[in-house]
Design a protein around this motif. Structure first.
Motif, short mmCIF file in Angstrom:
data_model
loop_
_atom_site.label_atom_id
_atom_site.label_comp_id
_atom_site.label_asym_id
_atom_site.label_seq_id
_atom_site.Cartn_x
_atom_site.Cartn_y
_atom_site.Cartn_z
N VAL A 1 17.30 67.41 -4.17
CA VAL A 1 17.90 67.96 -2.95
C VAL A 1 19.32 68.44 -3.24
O VAL A 1 19.74 69.52 -2.81
CB VAL A 1 17.88 66.91 -1.80
N GLY A 2 20.08 67.65 -4.01
CA GLY A 2 21.43 68.06 -4.39
C GLY A 2 21.43 69.35 -5.19
O GLY A 2 22.25 70.24 -4.97
N ALA A 3 20.50 69.47 -6.14
CA ALA A 3 20.39 70.68 -6.94
C ALA A 3 20.01 71.87 -6.06
O ALA A 3 20.54 72.97 -6.24
CB ALA A 3 19.36 70.49 -8.06
N LEU A 4 19.11 71.65 -5.10
CA LEU A 4 18.69 72.72 -4.19
C LEU A 4 19.88 73.19 -3.34
O LEU A 4 20.09 74.40 -3.18
CB LEU A 4 17.54 72.24 -3.31
N VAL A 5 20.66 72.26 -2.80
CA VAL A 5 21.82 72.62 -1.99
C VAL A 5 22.84 73.37 -2.85
O VAL A 5 23.40 74.39 -2.43
CB VAL A 5 22.44 71.35 -1.35
N PHE A 6 23.08 72.88 -4.07
CA PHE A 6 24.01 73.55 -4.98
C PHE A 6 23.55 74.97 -5.29
O PHE A 6 24.34 75.91 -5.23
CB PHE A 6 24.16 72.74 -6.27
N MET A 7 22.28 75.15 -5.60
CA MET A 7 21.74 76.48 -5.93
C MET A 7 21.82 77.41 -4.71
O MET A 7 22.14 78.59 -4.85
CB MET A 7 20.31 76.37 -6.43
N ASN B 1 12.13 56.96 -7.60
CA ASN B 1 11.64 58.13 -6.87
C ASN B 1 12.68 58.66 -5.88
O ASN B 1 12.85 59.87 -5.73
CB ASN B 1 10.34 57.79 -6.14
N THR B 2 13.39 57.76 -5.23
CA THR B 2 14.42 58.18 -4.27
C THR B 2 15.55 58.90 -5.01
O THR B 2 16.07 59.91 -4.53
CB THR B 2 14.96 56.95 -3.51
N LYS B 3 15.93 58.38 -6.17
CA LYS B 3 16.98 59.03 -6.97
C LYS B 3 16.56 60.43 -7.38
O LYS B 3 17.36 61.37 -7.32
CB LYS B 3 17.29 58.20 -8.22
N VAL B 4 15.32 60.58 -7.80
CA VAL B 4 14.83 61.90 -8.21
C VAL B 4 14.87 62.86 -7.03
O VAL B 4 15.31 64.01 -7.16
CB VAL B 4 13.40 61.80 -8.81
N VAL B 5 14.43 62.40 -5.87
CA VAL B 5 14.45 63.24 -4.68
C VAL B 5 15.89 63.63 -4.33
O VAL B 5 16.17 64.80 -4.02
CB VAL B 5 13.75 62.54 -3.49
#
Length: 186
Positions: A14-20, A6-10
């Motif tokens: 978050v990484g994808a959100l920051v990248f986008m 679950n932590t990895k998914v989060v």
């Protein structure tokens, strides 16, 4: 330290959100740079020199119409001529007159576009007031030259080789960058 699933998914989300978010933030300047470099979407290109002399010229004549606009800028803005018949590959000069009708100094920048869009890559400007902000004092008038040429390469493109009429359109907008400097005093 081992992370649970679950932590990895989060973290991935978050990484994808920051990248986008970063991509969205950078998209406008990247798009503007792309259009300026390629002439995409009718963006006239800034020529470093009169490349027409390198590529040669043509006997073809293209009528270049001039459209002038202001967007919430208290200026009178017009071209000296409504149009010019321009020989492909030859340098041309047209003058634009601008007057500040306000009772205070106004700083603005002109955006520009070429129609039809396919001609943007071949419309080359070597001198233009649109490359910089322009400040006019109350009641001040100025005359600005635009030096341009139509790249002869347009004659080898089936999308542009029969174009007989082009519109170069300018719109002045108040310069936000200088307004922000004036407000902050820095």
């Amino acid at each position: 330290m081992k992370l649970d699933r679950n932590t990895k998914v989060v973290l991935y989300l978050v990484g994808a959100l920051v990248f986008m978010g970063g991509l969205a933030y950078a998209s406008v300047p990247l798009y503007r740079a792309f259009c300026n470099a390629t002439g995409f979407n009718g963006t006239a290109r800034k020529a470093k020199a009169t490349l027409a002399n390198i590529h040669g010229d043509s006997q073809a004549i293209v009528r270049v119409r001039f459209d002038t606009n202001t967007r919430n800028v208290p200026w009178t803005f017009k071209s000296e001529k409504a149009y010019m018949d321009t020989r492909v590959g030859k340098t041309a000069l047209v003058w634009f007159d601008v007057r500040n009708n306000a009772d205070h100094p106004v700083t603005a920048r002109a955006t520009y576009n070429v129609l039809p869009d396919t001609m943007g890559a071949y419309f080359m400007k070597t001198q233009c007031f649109c490359f910089n902000d322009v400040t006019l004092q109350p009641g001040e008038s100025q005359r600005f030259p635009v030096v341009y040429f139509l790249d002869p390469k347009l004659m080898t493109n089936p999308d542009t080789d029969t174009v007989e009429d082009v519109t170069l359109s300018y719109t002045f907008f108040e310069s936000k960058q200088l307004q922000n400097v004036a407000k902050t005093g820095s």
